[in-house]
Design a protein around this motif. Structure first.
Motif, PDB file in Angstrom:
ATOM      1  N   SER A 189       0.788  -1.503   0.322  1.00 26.14           N
ATOM      2  CA  SER A 189       0.349  -0.088  -0.074  1.00 26.14           C
ATOM      3  C   SER A 189       1.130   1.062   0.191  1.00 26.14           C
ATOM      4  O   SER A 189       1.345   1.069   0.389  1.00 26.14           O
ATOM      5  N   ASN A 190       0.107   2.178  -0.763  1.00 23.79           N
ATOM      6  CA  ASN A 190       1.273   3.716  -0.194  1.00 23.79           C
ATOM      7  C   ASN A 190       1.405   4.288   1.175  1.00 23.79           C
ATOM      8  O   ASN A 190       0.558   4.266   1.612  1.00 23.79           O
ATOM      9  N   ILE A 191       2.014   4.510   1.294  1.00 22.37           N
ATOM     10  CA  ILE A 191       2.195   5.348   2.596  1.00 22.37           C
ATOM     11  C   ILE A 191       1.928   6.622   2.416  1.00 22.37           C
ATOM     12  O   ILE A 191       2.748   7.855   1.256  1.00 22.37           O
ATOM     13  N   SER A 192       1.736   7.164   2.621  1.00 25.92           N
ATOM     14  CA  SER A 192       1.043   8.648   3.353  1.00 25.92           C
ATOM     15  C   SER A 192       2.420  10.013   2.903  1.00 25.92           C
ATOM     16  O   SER A 192       3.246   8.923   3.691  1.00 25.92           O
ATOM     17  N   LYS A 193       2.384  10.594   2.410  1.00 28.77           N
ATOM     18  CA  LYS A 193       2.816  11.971   1.865  1.00 28.77           C
ATOM     19  C   LYS A 193       4.403  11.452   1.482  1.00 28.77           C
ATOM     20  O   LYS A 193       4.986  11.779   1.147  1.00 28.77           O
ATOM     21  N   THR A 194       4.145  10.259   0.581  1.00 30.79           N
ATOM     22  CA  THR A 194       5.237   9.658  -0.226  1.00 30.79           C
ATOM     23  C   THR A 194       5.890  10.464  -1.495  1.00 30.79           C
ATOM     24  O   THR A 194       4.522  10.550  -2.011  1.00 30.79           O
ATOM     25  N   PHE A 195       5.992  10.768  -2.580  1.00 28.94           N
ATOM     26  CA  PHE A 195       6.359  10.721  -3.622  1.00 28.94           C
ATOM     27  C   PHE A 195       5.518   9.834  -4.084  1.00 28.94           C
ATOM     28  O   PHE A 195       4.564  10.582  -5.585  1.00 28.94           O
ATOM     29  N   ARG A 196       4.795   8.337  -4.445  1.00 32.48           N
ATOM     30  CA  ARG A 196       4.237   7.851  -4.362  1.00 32.48           C
ATOM     31  C   ARG A 196       3.161   7.782  -4.515  1.00 32.48           C
ATOM     32  O   ARG A 196       1.727   7.756  -5.662  1.00 32.48           O
ATOM     33  N   ALA A 197       2.418   8.023  -2.685  1.00 30.06           N
ATOM     34  CA  ALA A 197       0.681   8.638  -3.105  1.00 30.06           C
ATOM     35  C   ALA A 197       0.476   9.803  -3.176  1.00 30.06           C
ATOM     36  O   ALA A 197      -0.357   9.510  -3.713  1.00 30.06           O
ATOM     37  N   THR A 198       1.843  10.917  -3.694  1.00 26.03           N
ATOM     38  CA  THR A 198       1.200  11.497  -4.927  1.00 26.03           C
ATOM     39  C   THR A 198       1.511  11.650  -5.556  1.00 26.03           C
ATOM     40  O   THR A 198      -0.353  12.081  -6.395  1.00 26.03           O
ATOM     41  N   CYS A 199       1.549  10.625  -6.160  1.00 28.80           N
ATOM     42  CA  CYS A 199       1.237  10.437  -7.531  1.00 28.80           C
ATOM     43  C   CYS A 199       0.156   9.590  -7.826  1.00 28.80           C
ATOM     44  O   CYS A 199      -0.573   9.923  -8.944  1.00 28.80           O
ATOM     45  N   SER A 200      -0.209   8.813  -7.175  1.00 27.89           N
ATOM     46  CA  SER A 200      -1.701   7.905  -7.161  1.00 27.89           C
ATOM     47  C   SER A 200      -2.827   9.050  -7.657  1.00 27.89           C
ATOM     48  O   SER A 200      -3.440   8.748  -7.665  1.00 27.89           O
ATOM     49  N   LYS A 201      -2.646   9.747  -5.826  1.00 32.90           N
ATOM     50  CA  LYS A 201      -3.308  10.650  -6.142  1.00 32.90           C
ATOM     51  C   LYS A 201      -3.293  11.729  -7.031  1.00 32.90           C
ATOM     52  O   LYS A 201      -5.304  11.753  -7.514  1.00 32.90           O
ATOM     53  N   LYS A 202      -2.365  11.597  -8.672  1.00 34.06           N
ATOM     54  CA  LYS A 202      -2.916  12.662  -8.952  1.00 34.06           C
ATOM     55  C   LYS A 202      -3.773  11.362 -10.782  1.00 34.06           C
ATOM     56  O   LYS A 202      -4.165  11.770 -12.076  1.00 34.06           O
ATOM     57  N   GLY A 203      -3.460  10.360  -9.981  1.00 33.78           N
ATOM     58  CA  GLY A 203      -3.183   9.168 -10.984  1.00 33.78           C
ATOM     59  C   GLY A 203      -2.723   9.096 -12.120  1.00 33.78           C
ATOM     60  O   GLY A 203      -2.541   8.536 -13.070  1.00 33.78           O
ATOM     61  N   ILE A 204      -1.790   9.348 -11.594  1.00 33.31           N
ATOM     62  CA  ILE A 204      -0.652   8.428 -12.641  1.00 33.31           C
ATOM     63  C   ILE A 204       0.005   7.424 -12.292  1.00 33.31           C
ATOM     64  O   ILE A 204       0.931   7.449 -10.600  1.00 33.31           O
ATOM     65  N   PRO A 205       0.478   6.223 -12.485  1.00 35.41           N
ATOM     66  CA  PRO A 205       0.606   5.367 -12.810  1.00 35.41           C
ATOM     67  C   PRO A 205       2.291   5.512 -12.754  1.00 35.41           C
ATOM     68  O   PRO A 205       2.806   5.682 -12.835  1.00 35.41           O
ATOM     69  N   TYR A 206       3.212   4.446 -11.366  1.00 41.96           N
ATOM     70  CA  TYR A 206       3.778   5.232 -10.485  1.00 41.96           C
ATOM     71  C   TYR A 206       5.078   3.670 -10.465  1.00 41.96           C
ATOM     72  O   TYR A 206       3.840   2.177  -9.785  1.00 41.96           O
ATOM     73  N   LEU A 207       5.982   3.135 -10.459  1.00 39.55           N
ATOM     74  CA  LEU A 207       6.663   1.927 -10.703  1.00 39.55           C
ATOM     75  C   LEU A 207       7.667   2.469  -9.386  1.00 39.55           C
ATOM     76  O   LEU A 207       8.406   3.437  -9.806  1.00 39.55           O
ATOM     77  N   LEU A 208       8.211   1.498  -8.506  1.00 32.99           N
ATOM     78  CA  LEU A 208       8.669   1.971  -7.515  1.00 32.99           C
ATOM     79  C   LEU A 208       9.785   1.006  -7.172  1.00 32.99           C
ATOM     80  O   LEU A 208       9.677   0.239  -6.927  1.00 32.99           O
ATOM     81  N   TYR A 209      10.992   1.219  -7.853  1.00 34.18           N
ATOM     82  CA  TYR A 209      11.854   0.524  -7.785  1.00 34.18           C
ATOM     83  C   TYR A 209      13.213   0.065  -6.930  1.00 34.18           C
ATOM     84  O   TYR A 209      13.539   1.158  -6.349  1.00 34.18           O
ATOM     85  N   GLU A 210      13.290  -1.074  -5.932  1.00 31.63           N
ATOM     86  CA  GLU A 210      13.694  -1.596  -5.028  1.00 31.63           C
ATOM     87  C   GLU A 210      14.872  -2.593  -5.473  1.00 31.63           C
ATOM     88  O   GLU A 210      14.941  -3.845  -5.680  1.00 31.63           O
ATOM     89  N   GLY A 211      16.441  -1.914  -5.203  1.00 33.24           N
ATOM     90  CA  GLY A 211      17.225  -2.880  -5.288  1.00 33.24           C
ATOM     91  C   GLY A 211      18.909  -2.335  -4.638  1.00 33.24           C
ATOM     92  O   GLY A 211      19.085  -1.446  -4.553  1.00 33.24           O
ATOM     93  N   GLY A 212      19.364  -3.340  -3.314  1.00 31.82           N
ATOM     94  CA  GLY A 212      20.502  -3.318  -3.575  1.00 31.82           C
ATOM     95  C   GLY A 212      20.840  -2.272  -2.258  1.00 31.82           C
ATOM     96  O   GLY A 212      18.849  -1.984  -0.827  1.00 31.82           O
ATOM     97  N   LYS A 213      21.387  -1.464  -1.731  1.00 34.08           N
ATOM     98  CA  LYS A 213      21.431  -0.515  -0.229  1.00 34.08           C
ATOM     99  C   LYS A 213      22.290   0.542   0.003  1.00 34.08           C
ATOM    100  O   LYS A 213      22.880   0.596  -1.628  1.00 34.08           O
TER     101      LYS A 213
END
Length: 314
Positions: A174-198
């Motif tokens: 789920s989206n976390i409040s006040k993240t970039f991802r959540a903001t894009c979601s509210k604007k209806g923008i498809p968003y891919l968050l890639y995680e990898g490494g440290k």
């Protein structure tokens, strides 16, 4: 099309700057925004790295896209911001100079903190014209993330693009409040968050996996089709809908036996904890068949520290 007060004409290249925020020394620190618009109309794709200034892998992903010219579309527009948090990057720190996590203040406010003001600029001067966002991150200082995408299970367009990107793992979170991802979601923008490494580390394998995923998406959108490397898929994507953190029951030296990205069986020994005096050896076993999303590679742990992020539905 206008971005940051500049008209973006078809077939042209631009390097603009998000630099309205100044340091207390009055110095301006420019945040380059690299824009390539094709001759033909098409989607606007935003690629971002370095929202956390110490997450080098994400910066490297966007850098490679630019360096190879894959950000120059035949149709549509590709916007690259390799280092969003240039302030943190200068000191290889996660936070903004005001001590705030930029990824917890979106969409920002016009008269708020330094980080909030910057988030406001990005949210209001760039995002309004964007159709798709791909954002690149890593795990924490000693916590290594297996390469994976995170999308909200309720966002069908993001899921569709995630399957085109085809990372080794797709984690529904789920989206976390006040993240970039959540903001894009509210604007209806498809968003891919890639995680990898440290963080604080440059990992070629992690970066290459992400670059290929980006190119698969751009090819799918018919934006970039020439001069591409081999972007075929040689893995089966693991899909995870539930996860939990496995925490240390003892304090001491941690010795991982399994790696991030491994599939392990129930009761398989995945780590051990020892003390400095050779008296303690505590084995950590997998509680069930699981996929290891994240492994803590720090040399020591305290009782209660998170050591593995594991799937619950493998």
């Amino acid at each position: 099309m206008r971005i940051l007060g500049t008209e973006i004409k078809a077939g042209n290249s631009y390097t603009l700057n998000l630099n309205k925020v100044k340091l207390y020394s009055t110095s301006e620190v420019e945040v380059p925004v690299i824009i390539e618009r094709g001759e033909l109309d098409g989607p606007v794709v935003l690629l971002t790295g370095g929202i956390h200034g110490d997450e080098i892998n994400g910066i490297e992903v966007v850098r490679q896209i630019i360096a190879h010219g894959w950000n120059k579309p035949k149709r549509g527009t590709i916007i690259c911001i390799p280092v969003v948090n240039i302030f943190g990057f200068l000191q290889l720190k996660r936070e903004f100079p005001d001590g705030r996590d930029l990824n917890r203040v979106f969409p920002g406010t016009k008269k708020g903190s330094l980080a909030s003001r910057f988030a406001y600029q990005l949210s209001n001067e760039v995002l309004p014209i964007v159709d798709i966002v791909m954002d690149f991150h890593t795990g924490g200082a000693q916590r290594y993330n297996a390469p994976h995408l995170r999308v909200d299970a309720a966002e069908s367009k993001s899921i569709e693009l995630a399957k085109v990107f085809n990372a080794p793992c797709l984690y529904f979170s789920s989206n976390i409040s006040k993240t970039f991802r959540a903001t894009c979601s509210k604007k209806g923008i498809p968003y891919l968050l890639y995680e990898g490494g440290k963080s604080g580390d440059s990992d070629k394998t992690i970066a290459v996996e992400a670059v290929k995923g980006v190119l698969r998406v751009l090819e799918h959108l018919d934006m970039v089709t020439e001069g591409l490397p081999d972007i075929s898929v040689n893995h089966t994507t693991v899909e995870i809908t539930k996860s939990s953190w496995l925490r240390a029951k003892k304090s001491g030296f941690i010795h991982p036996k399994a790696q991030a990205g491994d599939k392990v069986k129930k009761d398989e020994i995945i780590a051990s904890i020892t003390d400095p005096y050779g008296r303690l050896r505590h084995e950590i076993k997998a509680p069930h068949d699981t996929f290891l999303l994240n492994v803590n590679y720090g040399p020591v742990v305290y009782q209660g520290d998170a050591i593995f992020h594991i799937s619950k539905d493998e």
